[in-house]
Motif scaffolding. Sequence first.
Motif, short mmCIF file in Angstrom:
data_model
loop_
_atom_site.label_atom_id
_atom_site.label_comp_id
_atom_site.label_asym_id
_atom_site.label_seq_id
_atom_site.Cartn_x
_atom_site.Cartn_y
_atom_site.Cartn_z
N LEU A 285 0.86 -1.18 0.00
CA LEU A 285 0.00 0.00 0.00
C LEU A 285 0.89 1.23 0.00
O LEU A 285 1.75 1.38 0.87
CB LEU A 285 -0.90 0.00 1.24
N LEU A 286 0.73 2.08 -1.01
CA LEU A 286 1.42 3.36 -1.07
C LEU A 286 0.44 4.43 -0.61
O LEU A 286 -0.74 4.39 -1.00
CB LEU A 286 1.88 3.67 -2.50
N ALA A 287 0.90 5.37 0.20
CA ALA A 287 -0.01 6.35 0.79
C ALA A 287 0.59 7.74 0.81
O ALA A 287 1.81 7.91 0.90
CB ALA A 287 -0.38 5.93 2.21
N LYS A 288 -0.29 8.72 0.74
CA LYS A 288 0.04 10.11 1.05
C LYS A 288 -1.01 10.57 2.04
O LYS A 288 -2.20 10.55 1.74
CB LYS A 288 0.02 11.00 -0.17
N PHE A 289 -0.56 10.92 3.24
CA PHE A 289 -1.49 11.41 4.25
C PHE A 289 -1.96 12.81 3.88
O PHE A 289 -1.24 13.58 3.23
CB PHE A 289 -0.82 11.41 5.63
N LYS A 290 -3.18 13.14 4.29
CA LYS A 290 -3.73 14.47 4.06
C LYS A 290 -2.88 15.52 4.76
O LYS A 290 -2.33 15.26 5.84
CB LYS A 290 -5.17 14.56 4.57
N ASP A 291 -2.77 16.68 4.15
CA ASP A 291 -2.05 17.79 4.77
C ASP A 291 -2.73 18.15 6.09
O ASP A 291 -3.95 18.07 6.22
CB ASP A 291 -2.06 19.02 3.85
N GLY A 292 -1.92 18.54 7.05
CA GLY A 292 -2.45 18.99 8.33
C GLY A 292 -2.63 17.91 9.37
O GLY A 292 -2.98 18.21 10.51
N ILE A 293 -2.41 16.66 9.00
CA ILE A 293 -2.51 15.59 10.01
C ILE A 293 -1.22 15.61 10.82
O ILE A 293 -0.12 15.49 10.26
CB ILE A 293 -2.74 14.22 9.37
#
Length: 109
Positions: A12-20
Motif C-alpha cells: 500500500l502506497l499512501a500520502k497522508f492528508k495535509d495537516g494531520i
Amino acid sequence: MEEAKGVVKHVLLAKFKDGIPPDEIEQLIKGYANLVNVIEPMKSFHWGKDVSIENLHLGFTHVFESTFESTEGVAEYLAHPAHVEFANLFLSHLEKVLVIDYKPTTVRT
C-alpha cells in the motif's frame, strides 16, 4: 486470478492528508502494524517513508508491505472485522492511496 498458493505481498502506497499531525500518523502506523498480531493470515508487516532521490514518487510518501501465504489469506485479511474497522479509519486520513498485491518471483541466472 493466478494460482492462489504461495507467498503474496500486499503493498500500500499512501500520502497522508495535509495537516494531520505527525503523532497522529504515528498512531495510525502503530494501528496498522498491530494487525499482524490480530489477523492470522497476515505473516509480517513492514513500512517506511520515501527516501528516493529519483523524485518519481508521484506524491506518495509512505509504503506499507504485508506478507501473506496465499491470495486466500489476503482475502481473509481484507474481510476481517479488525481490518475493516482499521481501514475505515486509516483511509479517511489519506489523500492518495494505491494498493498492489503480487507474488514475488526470484530470477535465476
